[in-house]
Design a protein around this motif. Structure first.
Motif, PDB file in Angstrom:
ATOM      1  N   LEU A 105       0.866  -1.268  -0.004  1.00  0.00           N
ATOM      2  CA  LEU A 105       0.057   0.026   0.050  1.00  0.00           C
ATOM      3  C   LEU A 105       0.849   1.166  -0.115  1.00  0.00           C
ATOM      4  O   LEU A 105       0.493   2.346  -0.838  1.00  0.00           O
ATOM      5  CB  LEU A 105      -1.050  -0.106   1.409  1.00  0.00           C
ATOM      6  N   ALA A 106       1.819   1.267   0.795  1.00  0.00           N
ATOM      7  CA  ALA A 106       2.766   2.391   0.916  1.00  0.00           C
ATOM      8  C   ALA A 106       3.573   2.674  -0.480  1.00  0.00           C
ATOM      9  O   ALA A 106       3.528   3.886  -0.987  1.00  0.00           O
ATOM     10  CB  ALA A 106       3.861   2.266   1.856  1.00  0.00           C
ATOM     11  N   ALA A 107       3.744   1.773  -1.314  1.00  0.00           N
ATOM     12  CA  ALA A 107       4.514   1.756  -2.613  1.00  0.00           C
ATOM     13  C   ALA A 107       3.280   2.417  -3.548  1.00  0.00           C
ATOM     14  O   ALA A 107       3.703   3.265  -4.287  1.00  0.00           O
ATOM     15  CB  ALA A 107       4.887   0.349  -3.092  1.00  0.00           C
ATOM     16  N   LEU A 108       2.208   1.778  -3.320  1.00  0.00           N
ATOM     17  CA  LEU A 108       1.251   2.423  -4.560  1.00  0.00           C
ATOM     18  C   LEU A 108       1.016   3.795  -4.143  1.00  0.00           C
ATOM     19  O   LEU A 108       0.540   4.782  -5.074  1.00  0.00           O
ATOM     20  CB  LEU A 108       0.008   1.506  -4.425  1.00  0.00           C
ATOM     21  N   GLY A 109       0.601   4.021  -2.762  1.00  0.00           N
ATOM     22  CA  GLY A 109       0.525   5.386  -2.483  1.00  0.00           C
ATOM     23  C   GLY A 109       1.708   6.291  -2.769  1.00  0.00           C
ATOM     24  O   GLY A 109       1.340   7.471  -3.365  1.00  0.00           O
ATOM     25  N   LEU A 110       2.742   6.020  -2.594  1.00  0.00           N
ATOM     26  CA  LEU A 110       3.820   7.034  -3.057  1.00  0.00           C
ATOM     27  C   LEU A 110       4.039   6.673  -4.507  1.00  0.00           C
ATOM     28  O   LEU A 110       4.477   8.040  -5.042  1.00  0.00           O
ATOM     29  CB  LEU A 110       5.250   6.297  -2.287  1.00  0.00           C
TER      30      LEU A 110
ATOM     31  N   ALA B  78       6.575   9.970  -6.079  1.00  0.00           N
ATOM     32  CA  ALA B  78       7.974   9.774  -5.350  1.00  0.00           C
ATOM     33  C   ALA B  78       8.858   8.620  -6.361  1.00  0.00           C
ATOM     34  O   ALA B  78       9.917   8.437  -6.146  1.00  0.00           O
ATOM     35  CB  ALA B  78       7.927   8.872  -4.054  1.00  0.00           C
ATOM     36  N   ASP B  79       8.147   7.865  -7.191  1.00  0.00           N
ATOM     37  CA  ASP B  79       8.766   7.141  -8.221  1.00  0.00           C
ATOM     38  C   ASP B  79       9.849   7.939  -9.306  1.00  0.00           C
ATOM     39  O   ASP B  79      10.780   7.327  -9.871  1.00  0.00           O
ATOM     40  CB  ASP B  79       8.037   6.345  -8.999  1.00  0.00           C
TER      41      ASP B  79
END
Length: 418
Positions: free
Chosen positions: A33-38, A43-44
């Protein structure tokens, strides 16, 4: 006879496998979830830093403060820190942990204190080990733009582009990570109807769980309503990625903040500069001031920016009445009205205390270039708990009383109610 921990299922390593599944499954859900939100927040685009940002966000979600450090050769020094909970990640982790921890016990009504403590201890050991591994990618530096043309030009001219890195200290990682796990398991045992209890505590179940479960349903219900609103907003506002970033990282922050504001509670804080944090425009309009001084965030201040904010008080009142009714219907019938009122008052007071602590924000980033402040920004938000907690208790007492009266009328209309 109740089955014991070792006789419930064959296999010597089953208890450790259950603990590993709970710890690893929780961390995997939070990381995803953190990766998807970032990613939604952009942030990518940070050069080579996305895994570090994801790891730092998961650590923040369990309460670990993240310090920002860096510099630009002899020209610049970056400083700051983040102390905020991305509560979307926190909530998903808590729900996943509760589900996986209770899974081996789902057919049980009673469990010994030793068994529950052993299961919790095994889960804690593996959870802390995973957090220590997560600290490794969280330590990384990357190049940033200051947003100030002069600072960027000087940095490029002298070959000293500013860098920022994350750092987390070991004691807070272990201590706060363990505290988060303990609080989640404690709240699970208090509020989950399927959680088995030691025999000595069964007599307290009827006094605690109905109100605790009703308040938990209220908190999850407000998040569900906010999720619907967020998805609709993402579809129509023209900025779907930014809106999804708020939903995926900070939806409970906003939902529970709105719930507290509907109680009549208030926060104070300020917004300065631009940190790129997912803070909605309405909040920044209230909190941003010319001189950077703290301002009060309450329902009145929101209504100055958008008159529809007053509808929040009406929505919260309806939700509280439904919460009181739900708590009364799942409590033993025939209790004195004051018992219903006192139980829900206590549960809502604890919930408001947690909401206040969980929605605190302290974030600051600064960059000094040749001794001058070249760029920076900050966000702070602090609850006024001395007012908020008594207000929540008063609303809980009223909702508990009205809910009990409504439940009595419903029971009279359904004689076969058990």
């Amino acid at each position: 006879m109740q089955p014991t921990e070792h006789s419930a299922r064959p296999g010597r390593w089953t208890p450790w496998a259950d603990a590993l599944l709970a710890a690893l499954g929780t961390l995997a859900a939070m990381t995803a979830l953190a990766a998807l939100g970032l990613w939604s927040a952009g942030a990518d685009q940070l050069p080579g830093a996305f895994p570090a940002v994801v790891a730092a966000t998961v650590l923040m979600a369990v309460g670990v403060p993240v310090q920002l450090t860096g510099g630009a050769a002899f020209l610049a020094e970056a400083h700051g820190g983040l102390a905020a909970l991305p509560l979307s990640v926190t909530l998903l982790g808590a729900l996943t942990l509760a589900r996986l921890f209770l899974r081996p016990l789902r057919l049980r009504a009673v469990a010994t204190p030793g068994e529950l403590a052993a299961r919790a201890a095994r889960t804690a050991v593996l959870w802390l080990a995973l957090l220590l591994l997560l600290r490794l990618p969280a330590h990384q530096s990357f190049t940033v733009r200051t947003g100030d043309p002069l600072a960027d030009s000087l940095g490029a001219a002298f070959g000293a582009a500013p860098t920022v890195g994350f750092r987390t200290d070991l004691p807070p990682t272990l201590g706060l990570g363990l505290l988060w796990l303990a609080l989640v398991l404690l709240l699970t045992m208090l509020a989950a109807r399927s959680a088995p209890l030691p025999p000595a505590l069964l007599r307290y179940r009827a006094a605690v769980r109905p109100a605790a479960h009703a308040v938990l349903t209220l908190l999850l219900g407000t998040v569900a309503l906010a999720l619907v609103g967020g998805l609709v907003s993402a579809a129509v506002d023209g900025h779907p990625r930014q809106t999804l970033a708020v939903v995926l990282l900070a939806l409970p922050n906003l939902a529970w903040l709105a719930l507290g504001l509907g109680f009549g509670a208030s926060w104070h804080g300020s917004v300065g500069g631009d940190l790129g944090l997912p803070v909605p425009r309405l909040l920044t309009d209230v909190l941003r001031t010319q001189d950077g001084r703290d301002v009060t965030l309450d329902l009145r201040a929101l209504a100055v920016q958008d008159g529809r904010a007053w509808l929040l008080a009406l929505l919260v009142a309806v939700l509280l009445l439904l919460t009181g009714l739900g708590a009364a219907l799942h409590s033993p019938p025939g209790l004195p009205l004051r018992r219903y009122a006192a139980q829900l008052a206590a549960a809502l007071a604890v919930a408001m205390l947690l909401i206040g602590l969980l929605t605190r924000i302290s974030a600051e980033v600064g960059l000094s270039l040749l001794g001058f402040d070249a760029a920076g920004g900050g966000v702070s938000l602090t609850p006024r708990l001395l007012l908020a907690v008594p207000l929540a208790a008063a609303w809980g007492a009223l909702a508990g009383l009205l809910g009990a009266l409504a439940a009595r009328r419903l029971r009279r209309r359904t004689p076969d109610h058990r």
